[in-house]
Design an enzyme around this catalytic site. Structure first.
Site, mmCIF file in Angstrom:
data_model
loop_
_atom_site.group_PDB
_atom_site.id
_atom_site.type_symbol
_atom_site.label_atom_id
_atom_site.label_comp_id
_atom_site.label_asym_id
_atom_site.label_seq_id
_atom_site.Cartn_x
_atom_site.Cartn_y
_atom_site.Cartn_z
ATOM 1 N N LYS A 167 0.806 -1.132 0.178
ATOM 2 C CA LYS A 167 0.109 -0.070 0.173
ATOM 3 C C LYS A 167 0.934 1.236 0.185
ATOM 4 O O LYS A 167 1.627 1.565 1.065
ATOM 5 C CB LYS A 167 -0.781 0.117 1.426
ATOM 6 C CG LYS A 167 -2.022 1.030 1.076
ATOM 7 C CD LYS A 167 -2.277 1.593 2.323
ATOM 8 C CE LYS A 167 -1.888 2.801 3.011
ATOM 9 N NZ LYS A 167 -1.534 4.043 2.382
ATOM 10 N N GLU B 40 10.784 1.310 9.724
ATOM 11 C CA GLU B 40 11.656 2.425 9.498
ATOM 12 C C GLU B 40 10.977 3.749 9.845
ATOM 13 O O GLU B 40 10.052 3.988 9.022
ATOM 14 C CB GLU B 40 11.997 2.383 7.751
ATOM 15 C CG GLU B 40 12.876 1.139 7.580
ATOM 16 C CD GLU B 40 14.394 1.127 8.014
ATOM 17 O OE1 GLU B 40 14.898 2.173 8.292
ATOM 18 O OE2 GLU B 40 14.922 0.087 7.878
ATOM 19 N N CYS C 216 14.005 11.378 5.657
ATOM 20 C CA CYS C 216 14.238 10.749 7.157
ATOM 21 C C CYS C 216 15.451 10.962 7.723
ATOM 22 O O CYS C 216 15.596 11.225 9.041
ATOM 23 C CB CYS C 216 13.757 9.186 6.858
ATOM 24 S SG CYS C 216 14.558 8.155 5.818
ATOM 25 N N GLU D 259 10.695 15.918 15.240
ATOM 26 C CA GLU D 259 11.034 15.724 13.589
ATOM 27 C C GLU D 259 10.077 16.752 13.268
ATOM 28 O O GLU D 259 8.952 16.655 13.071
ATOM 29 C CB GLU D 259 10.753 14.476 13.127
ATOM 30 C CG GLU D 259 11.093 14.235 11.707
ATOM 31 C CD GLU D 259 10.734 12.931 11.037
ATOM 32 O OE1 GLU D 259 9.780 12.468 11.460
ATOM 33 O OE2 GLU D 259 11.568 12.317 10.479
HETATM 34 P P1 NAD Z 1 2.900 8.590 7.719
HETATM 35 O O1 NAD Z 1 3.374 7.661 8.803
HETATM 36 O O2 NAD Z 1 1.832 9.377 7.954
HETATM 37 O O3 NAD Z 1 2.552 7.550 6.687
HETATM 38 C C1 NAD Z 1 3.241 6.546 6.157
HETATM 39 C C2 NAD Z 1 2.336 5.522 5.417
HETATM 40 O O4 NAD Z 1 1.442 4.915 6.734
HETATM 41 C C3 NAD Z 1 1.306 5.860 4.355
HETATM 42 O O5 NAD Z 1 1.018 4.835 3.385
HETATM 43 C C4 NAD Z 1 -0.065 5.838 5.381
HETATM 44 O O6 NAD Z 1 -1.292 5.780 4.334
HETATM 45 C C5 NAD Z 1 0.014 5.079 6.070
HETATM 46 N N1 NAD Z 1 -0.726 5.015 7.293
HETATM 47 C C6 NAD Z 1 -1.137 6.152 8.023
HETATM 48 N N2 NAD Z 1 -2.043 5.646 9.055
HETATM 49 C C7 NAD Z 1 -1.754 4.253 9.017
HETATM 50 C C8 NAD Z 1 -2.654 3.567 10.013
HETATM 51 N N3 NAD Z 1 -3.325 3.718 11.008
HETATM 52 N N4 NAD Z 1 -2.534 2.282 9.664
HETATM 53 C C9 NAD Z 1 -1.738 1.719 8.745
HETATM 54 N N5 NAD Z 1 -1.133 2.446 7.764
HETATM 55 C C10 NAD Z 1 -1.155 3.942 7.973
HETATM 56 O O7 NAD Z 1 4.229 9.150 7.159
HETATM 57 P P2 NAD Z 1 4.507 9.878 5.815
HETATM 58 O O8 NAD Z 1 4.053 11.299 6.444
HETATM 59 O O9 NAD Z 1 3.990 9.725 4.714
HETATM 60 O O10 NAD Z 1 6.098 9.919 5.805
HETATM 61 C C11 NAD Z 1 7.079 10.877 6.519
HETATM 62 C C12 NAD Z 1 7.560 9.950 7.801
HETATM 63 O O11 NAD Z 1 8.207 8.760 7.387
HETATM 64 C C13 NAD Z 1 8.594 10.867 8.613
HETATM 65 O O12 NAD Z 1 8.764 10.446 9.757
HETATM 66 C C14 NAD Z 1 9.871 10.133 7.846
HETATM 67 O O13 NAD Z 1 11.079 10.418 8.685
HETATM 68 C C15 NAD Z 1 9.508 8.858 7.798
HETATM 69 N N6 NAD Z 1 10.457 8.027 6.834
HETATM 70 C C16 NAD Z 1 11.410 7.358 7.359
HETATM 71 C C17 NAD Z 1 12.245 6.671 6.423
HETATM 72 C C18 NAD Z 1 13.349 5.600 6.844
HETATM 73 O O14 NAD Z 1 14.002 4.871 6.105
HETATM 74 N N7 NAD Z 1 13.414 5.395 8.261
HETATM 75 C C19 NAD Z 1 12.109 6.853 4.978
HETATM 76 C C20 NAD Z 1 11.209 7.668 4.539
HETATM 77 C C21 NAD Z 1 10.430 8.369 5.365
#
Ligand code: NAD
Length: 493
Positions: A173, A248, A282, A382
């Site tokens: 997803k 991650e 990230c 963050e």
């Molecule tokens: P997010 O957590 O809002 O969303 C990520 C994914 O989770 C999306 O596909 C979203 O639809 C899904 N999601 C949201 N609520 C959910 C739930 N209740 N159950 C299951 N899935 C759900 O994150 P974002 O805003 O898309 O991305 C930014 C974040 O990602 C930042 O914190 C960044 O640091 C992190 N990130 C980490 C890495 C890494 O390698 N550690 C890489 C990229 C991004």
């Protein structure tokens, strides 16, 4: 367009729901995709389960699975323009950055393609010549994958490539705002012969669709990249079913600059660390921790150069960085900066939405928050935007203590011309990746992942492959014999 890929067929959502995707650089429409429901997610999971249980992919020789991934890498490079444009339109990032991402993504598929057969298992000395004892590494089963919007296809590749290499089935997803390159990669996998049901895609939101993936009993492993708050929800949903979990999460990454560092390189890389991809990384070096004696000169130069950064959309050749992902996200970044200033930080540059001509987009100017203290929320949280906070230190121990004073532990850097300082500091930083005199490079051969609340498990490298395997000990007694443990007793009946 029908964008759910379930059991080898492109299809609409069961209730025909759709979502329109807009480019965050100017608000223009990019496309319309199917909006999956919980029932669609359930169907995709069951298709993946059926494919896994049929053993169609597990029993395909690992080297052949690897060959498919190498072909995927070739195909991404052959269609690089199409892939990069799709990524740039969804995210608003510059085309040239999206093109760079495609090179990295192809590299990831190629790497896992090459090592697909590298971890079959091992023989174990059971201490008995009549026993053949071996540990086999088997696929975990059905993998749920949930990815974020900042590097949509890169984050998907880090999961899909090792999962496919090791014989798993999966349901992915992508983030609801950036689905198009994940759709393209499923098309490529299908065209290159991944058996039906092995790879499935549901485009939809987190609350309705992501939550099904993280809680469904037929999902064996959930691999998530995204924010800490979502990661906690997913981990607790997965705990209920005792699933394997790979997380991650975010970072609050220190960029530590000693006074003896190469000044120009350190300033230049500090800009890159904090503002590349508008800070939507990230591992962004959002916490500049600079030695007191050079702080003023360093920050003056950083601010001077930050003010020169040109904002613009994907196809603006003059642009040096792009927009944030949405207006909602920009509002969060603006609030984060406001709270940082309220808590005592000095706003040295940025803090606005960029030039008037970009008002249709979700831009935010590169921002430097000077004179930050450890208790400032901008230092603790963050921000996930183009914001660098500045703190200072006077001794090596102090630098290390400040850099480790965070719940996160994803990445960090140390800048110095002294090899001893470099090695001592890098050894003591509690972060999953440490750069010395550099910032941001990563390579698929080396593990990526977080200490502390930045995550569980590792992607990339040999460990990234093993995440999608589970060991099974097979103990074969080639000379079966009576044990005598429970002596046979005579019965007189
Ligand atoms: P997010 O957590 O809002 O969303 C990520 C994914 O989770 C999306 O596909 C979203 O639809 C899904 N999601 C949201 N609520 C959910 C739930 N209740 N159950 C299951 N899935 C759900 O994150 P974002 O805003 O898309 O991305 C930014 C974040 O990602 C930042 O914190 C960044 O640091 C992190 N990130 C980490 C890495 C890494 O390698 N550690 C890489 C990229 C991004």
């Amino acid at each position: 367009m029908d964008t759910l890929f379930i059991d080898g067929t492109w299809q609409p959502a069961t209730d025909n729901a759709t979502r329109t995707i807009y480019c965050p650089a100017d608000g223009s429409e990019v496309g319309v995709v199917s909006e999956a429901s919980a029932a669609d997610a359930e169907r995709a999971i069951m298709a993946a389960r059926k494919a896994f249980d049929s053993r169609v992919w597990v029993d395909t020789p690992a080297a052949e699975r690897g060959d498919l991934l190498i072909k995927v890498a070739d195909e991404i490079l052959r269609r690089k323009d199409e892939f990069a444009r799709a990524e740039a339109l969804d995210t608003g990032k510059r085309l040239v950055e999206a093109e760079g991402d495609m090179e990295d993504i192809a590299g990831c598929f190629r790497y896992f393609g090459k090592i697909a057969d590298s971890h079959p298992g091992r023989l174990v000395d059971a201490g008995d010549p009549s026993v053949l004892s071996r540990v086999a590494y088997e696929p975990v089963g059905v993998c749920g994958m949930i990815t974020p919007w900042n590097f949509p296809l890169l984050q998907a590749a880090w999961k899909i490539a090792p999962a496919v290499a090791t014989g798993n089935s999966f349901v992915i997803k992508p983030a609801e705002l950036t689905p198009h390159t994940t759709i393209l990669i499923l098309q490529v996998l299908d065209e290159l012969g991944l058996p039906k049901g092995v790879g499935n895609l549901v485009t939809g939101d987190g609350a309705n669709v992501g939550s099904v993936l993280s809680s469904h009993p037929e999902i064996d492993l959930i691999s998530f990249t995204g924010g800490l708050a979502t990661g906690k929800i997913i981990a607790s949903a997965a705990a209920e079913g005792v699933k394997k979990v790979a997380l991650e999460l975010g970072g609050k990454n220190p960029n530590v600059v000693f006074a003896d560092a190469d000044f120009d390189a350190a300033v230049d890389n500090a800009l890159n660390a904090g503002f590349m991809d508008s800070g939507l990384v990230c591992s962004a070096g959002a916490r500049l921790i600079v030695e007191e004696s050079i702080k003023e000169k360093f920050v003056d130069e950083l601010v001077r150069r930050a003010e020169d950064i040109v904002l613009g959309g994907p196809f603006d050749e003059a642009a040096e960085t792009g927009p944030l992902i949405s207006r909602e996200h920009r509002a969060k970044v603006a609030d984060y900066v406001r709270r940082g200033v309220e808590a005592g930080a000095t706003l040295r540059c940025g803090g606005d939405f960029g030039p008037e001509k970009l008002a249709d987009g979700c831009f935010y100017s590169p921002t430097v928050l000077d004179n930050c203290t450890a208790d400032n929320p901008a230092v603790i949280e963050e921000g996930f935007g183009p914001v660098i906070t500045v703190e200072t230190f006077s001794t090596e121990d102090e630098a290390i203590a400040i850099a480790n004073d965070t719940d996160y532990g994803l990445a960090g850097a140390v800048w110095t011309s002294d090899m001893g300082t470099a090695h001592r500091v890098s050894a003591r930083l509690q972060h999953g990746t440490i750069w010395i005199n550099d910032y941001h490079p990563y390579i698929p051969q080396a593990e990526w992942g977080g200490f502390k609340k930045s995550g569980i498990g590792r992607e990339l490298g040999p460990t990234g492959l093993e995440e999608y395997q589970q060991p099974k000990h097979i103990y074969h007694n080639t000379e079966p014999a009576v044990t005598g443990w429970f002596p046979q007793k005579e019965h007189n009946d």
